[in-house]
Design a protein around this motif. Structure first.
Motif, PDB file in Angstrom:
ATOM      1  N   ASP A 284       0.837  -1.203   0.000  1.00 46.57           N
ATOM      2  CA  ASP A 284       0.000   0.000   0.000  1.00 46.57           C
ATOM      3  C   ASP A 284       0.872   1.254   0.000  1.00 46.57           C
ATOM      4  O   ASP A 284       0.598   2.212  -0.729  1.00 46.57           O
ATOM      5  CB  ASP A 284      -0.921   0.014   1.228  1.00 46.57           C
ATOM      6  N   ARG A 285       1.939   1.229   0.821  1.00 44.84           N
ATOM      7  CA  ARG A 285       2.806   2.402   0.863  1.00 44.84           C
ATOM      8  C   ARG A 285       3.508   2.596  -0.488  1.00 44.84           C
ATOM      9  O   ARG A 285       3.654   3.727  -0.973  1.00 44.84           O
ATOM     10  CB  ARG A 285       3.849   2.252   1.984  1.00 44.84           C
ATOM     11  N   ALA A 286       3.920   1.494  -1.097  1.00 46.46           N
ATOM     12  CA  ALA A 286       4.594   1.585  -2.400  1.00 46.46           C
ATOM     13  C   ALA A 286       3.677   2.259  -3.424  1.00 46.46           C
ATOM     14  O   ALA A 286       4.099   3.154  -4.168  1.00 46.46           O
ATOM     15  CB  ALA A 286       5.005   0.191  -2.880  1.00 46.46           C
ATOM     16  N   ILE A 287       2.412   1.815  -3.436  1.00 54.26           N
ATOM     17  CA  ILE A 287       1.455   2.381  -4.395  1.00 54.26           C
ATOM     18  C   ILE A 287       1.236   3.865  -4.102  1.00 54.26           C
ATOM     19  O   ILE A 287       1.180   4.695  -5.022  1.00 54.26           O
ATOM     20  CB  ILE A 287       0.131   1.583  -4.372  1.00 54.26           C
ATOM     21  N   ALA A 288       1.169   4.209  -2.818  1.00 55.07           N
ATOM     22  CA  ALA A 288       0.987   5.616  -2.442  1.00 55.07           C
ATOM     23  C   ALA A 288       2.190   6.453  -2.884  1.00 55.07           C
ATOM     24  O   ALA A 288       2.041   7.566  -3.413  1.00 55.07           O
ATOM     25  CB  ALA A 288       0.789   5.722  -0.936  1.00 55.07           C
ATOM     26  N   LEU A 289       3.396   5.919  -2.692  1.00 54.99           N
ATOM     27  CA  LEU A 289       4.598   6.651  -3.110  1.00 54.99           C
ATOM     28  C   LEU A 289       4.630   6.843  -4.626  1.00 54.99           C
ATOM     29  O   LEU A 289       5.046   7.878  -5.135  1.00 54.99           O
ATOM     30  CB  LEU A 289       5.864   5.921  -2.650  1.00 54.99           C
ATOM     31  N   MET A 290       4.189   5.826  -5.335  1.00 56.76           N
ATOM     32  CA  MET A 290       4.141   5.948  -6.801  1.00 56.76           C
ATOM     33  C   MET A 290       3.185   7.057  -7.219  1.00 56.76           C
ATOM     34  O   MET A 290       3.432   7.782  -8.185  1.00 56.76           O
ATOM     35  CB  MET A 290       3.727   4.624  -7.440  1.00 56.76           C
ATOM     36  N   ALA A 291       2.061   7.180  -6.474  1.00 55.24           N
ATOM     37  CA  ALA A 291       1.103   8.243  -6.778  1.00 55.24           C
ATOM     38  C   ALA A 291       1.742   9.604  -6.486  1.00 55.24           C
ATOM     39  O   ALA A 291       1.688  10.512  -7.329  1.00 55.24           O
ATOM     40  CB  ALA A 291      -0.167   8.053  -5.954  1.00 55.24           C
ATOM     41  N   THR A 292       2.376   9.711  -5.326  1.00 54.27           N
ATOM     42  CA  THR A 292       3.039  10.970  -4.946  1.00 54.27           C
ATOM     43  C   THR A 292       4.012  11.427  -6.031  1.00 54.27           C
ATOM     44  O   THR A 292       4.069  12.598  -6.397  1.00 54.27           O
ATOM     45  CB  THR A 292       3.847  10.770  -3.640  1.00 54.27           C
TER      46      THR A 292
END
Lengths: 338, 338
Positions: A284-292
Motif C-alpha cells: 500500500d505504501r509503495a502504491i501511495a509513493l508511486m502516486a506521490t
C-alpha cells in the motif's frame, strides 16, 4: 492514487485489437491447429502442460503480428503459419521458464503449470516447445527468417539472465532497465513482425519498418504491464496487484519512485525489494509513493512515447486495413490501463 | 558385487580416446575459442556460469565427433567449427536443466551450477546457451544441418520429459527405457556425427552411416553410464555412487534387477525408487541385488551390442586414421567400467 488505477478500460480499447483479430482469423485458425498438432506427443505430460498454458486464453498477440505482417503485403503462401506458431511457442516456453524462475503461483488467473505439474515439467516442456519452435522454423526453410528468430531467442535468453541480475537492485537506472525489456520482451515482438515481411519477400526498408514497429510496440506493452502490476486494472488480467513487488522485481514505476524519493523512501524501497522484506502494508505504501511521485503516470507516458514510435514506423506503408489494425494494437496496448 | 566394480580402467581405454583427440586437436582449439567468445556477454552472470560448466573438464566428446565427421572426408572449410560448438552448447544447456530437474548437488566433481548461482540462473543460462547454439547453426547456413540439429533439440527435450514420467516407475520395460535414452542421449550423438558429414557434402549413405554410428555409440555410452552409477569406477568421474538410486531414477540395471527379482525384492525396489524412501543401507542392498542378478554385467553386455553396431556402421568407410579413431571411441566408452 492517480487516475491510472481508478479508470476502467473504455470500449474503444476492445475495438483496438478486434480489427487485427478479424483480419487474421482465417490464418489464426490454421496456426491454432498447427500449435495443437505440434504439442502432440506420446509423452502424455507434454500435451497436458502445453494445453494448460496454450488454451488458457492468452491473446496470441505475437503470432497475430506475424500473420498480419505477411498478409498486409498480399502474401498467399503458408510459410507464415509455421513461423507464427514458432513465435507463440517461443513465447510460451519463456512463460514456463519464467514461472519457475519467479516461483509464480498463478498465470493468467489459473494455477501456473509448475504448481500443477512441478518445476521439472515446466522446465522440460519449455525446452520441448523451444525445440519444436526451431524445428518448425527450419521446416519453413527461410534462412533470413531463421536468422531473425534464432537471434531473438538468444537475445531473449540473455535478457532473462540480465533481469535476474538487475531484479533486486533498486539503483538500476532507466537505461539499464530498458536494455532488459528490449531484450526480454521487445525482441520477440520485433522478430514476430519482421518474419512476416520476410516470408512476403519485402525490401530491407519494409522489413526494418515492421521490426521497428514490433520493437517499440513491445517496449510500450511491457511498460504498461509494469504499471498494471501496481494498478487496479490488473485484476482484469488474472494477476494479483503487487506480484512484481512481492517478487522484488525492479520495474520502471519502482525506478522512478526510488529516484524521485527522499532518503527515507529509498531505504523503504531497498528493504522491500533488495532485501525482499515486505508486507501487504508495504505494498500500500509503495502504491501511495508511486502516486506521490507520479511514477505510474510517467511510466504510461514513457509507454506512449514508444507507442508513437511504433505508429510512425508504419508510416512508410500506404494506408490499409492492415496498417490501421497494427496502429489500433498500439492504442490497445497503451490504453489497457485506462 | 561382480567384477564390474572391482576392476580399474586399463591403460588402453585412455588410448581409446587419445587418437581422436590428436586428430581433431587443431580444430578443437578453434571450437574452444568459439565457445569462449559465444559465452561472452555484458551480463556477467552468463560467462561465469558458462565457464563453470564448460571449463569443468568434460571430455567434449560430442563436438569432437562433429569435427572428426567432417575431417575424415577431407573437409577443409570452417563450418564444422560452429556446428561443433553448437553441439557442445546444446549438451551444456541440457546439463544445466537436468541438474535443476534432478536437484543435483554435484556435476563432474564440482558443485553443480545451481548450487552456486541458484536454479534460476541455471534455467536461464541454459536457455541462453540453447539460443546461442541455434544462432551459430543459423550462421553456418546449412539447412540440412539445421534440420538435423533442430530435430535433435526437439527429440532431446521430448526425451527429458519422457524420462520425468518414467523416472520413478520400476515397471518401465527395457524398450520404454531404450526409447528414453535414444531420445535424451543418442539423438545428440547422432546429430553431432551426421552434421560433420553434411558440411563435407557426403552422400545420404555416408550421412546415414555416421548417424547410425552416433546413435549406437550414444546408447552404449548411456548404458555404461547407468552401470557406472552403481560401480566403484564411478568415483573417477567425480560423481558419487548411487546418485541415480537416490534420485529414484529407473535405469537398465534397475529394470533388470527388478524384473529378475522375487516379490520381496520388487517391493524393495518400489519402496526405494517409486516411493523415494531409501537409505545408504538400501543402496548397499541394491548393489548386492544387482550382483545376484548380474544386472550390471548384462547392462554392459547390452552396451557392447550397441557398441558393435556402431563399429559396423563405420564399415562402409575405407580404413583410415579417422575410422580407427571413431572405433577406438566405442571401445573407450564400453570399457570405461573395466
Amino acid at each position: 492514487m492517480g487516475n491510472v488505477v481508478s479508470l476502467q478500460k473504455p470500449p474503444e480499447s476492445e475495438a483496438g485489437i478486434e480489427r487485427l483479430v478479424g483480419l487474421v482469423s482465417g490464418d489464426m485458425a490454421r496456426v491454432n491447429e498447427m500449435i495443437l498438432s505440434r504439442t502432440g506427443s506420446d509423452v502424455q505430460l507434454i500435451p497436458e502442460v502445453a494445453a494448460h498454458l496454450i488454451e488458457s486464453g492468452g491473446k496470441r498477440l505475437r503470432p497475430m503480428l506475424t500473420l498480419a505482417g505477411a498478409q498486409m503485403f498480399g502474401y498467399d503462401g503458408s510459410r507464415h503459419i509455421k513461423l507464427a506458431a514458432s513465435v507463440e511457442f517461443m513465447h510460451t516456453a519463456t512463460l514456463l521458464h519464467d514461472d519457475v524462475v519467479d516461483e509464480s503461483d498463478m498465470r493468467r488467473g489459473k494455477a501456473a503449470a509448475r504448481m500443477v505439474w512441478g518445476n521439472e515439467a515446466s522446465v522440460l516442456v519449455g525446452d520441448f516447445l523451444l525445440g519444436q519452435a526451431f524445428k518448425m522454423m527450419v521446416e519453413v526453410g527461410s534462412l533470413p527468417a531463421l536468422d531473425v528468430l534464432s537471434d531473438a531467442a538468444a537475445v531473449i535468453a540473455e535478457g532473462e539472465v540480465m533481469q535476474l541480475v538487475t531484479a533486486q537492485n533498486t539503483t538500476t537506472n532507466e537505461d539499464e532497465y530498458l536494455a532488459v525489456i528490449r531484450a526480454k520482451t521487445a525482441a520477440l515482438f520485433a522478430a514476430a513482425c519482421e518474419v512476416g515481411a520476410i516470408v512476403a519477400d519485402r525490401s530491407a526498408d519494409e522489413r526494418g519498418a515492421l521490426r521497428s514497429y514490433g520493437t517499440n510496440l513491445g517496449l510500450a506493452f511491457q511498460l504498461v504491464d509494469d504499471a498494471l502490476d501496481y494498478s487496479g486494472a490488473q485484476a482484469n488480467l488474472g494477476k494479483r496487484v503487487g506480484d512484481d513487488f512481492r517478487d522484488g522485481k525492479i520495474t520502471l514505476p519502482v525506478l522512478l519512485a526510488y529516484r524521485r524519493g527522499d532518503d527515507d523512501e529509498r531505504a523503504f524501497w531497498k528493504r522491500c525489494l533488495n532485501d525482499r522484506q515486505s508486507s501487504e502494508a508495504d505494498l500500500d505504501r509503495a502504491i501511495a509513493l508511486m502516486a506521490t511521485h507520479r511514477a505510474l503516470d510517467d511510466t504510461i507516458a514513457r509507454a506512449r512515447h514508444y507507442g508513437a514510435m511504433a505508429r510512425d514506423a508504419l508510416e512508410i506503408f500506404p494506408k490499409s486495413d492492415y496498417r490501421q489494425a497494427l496502429t489500433d494494437v498500439v492504442d490497445f496496448c497503451v490504453s489497457r490501463t485506462y
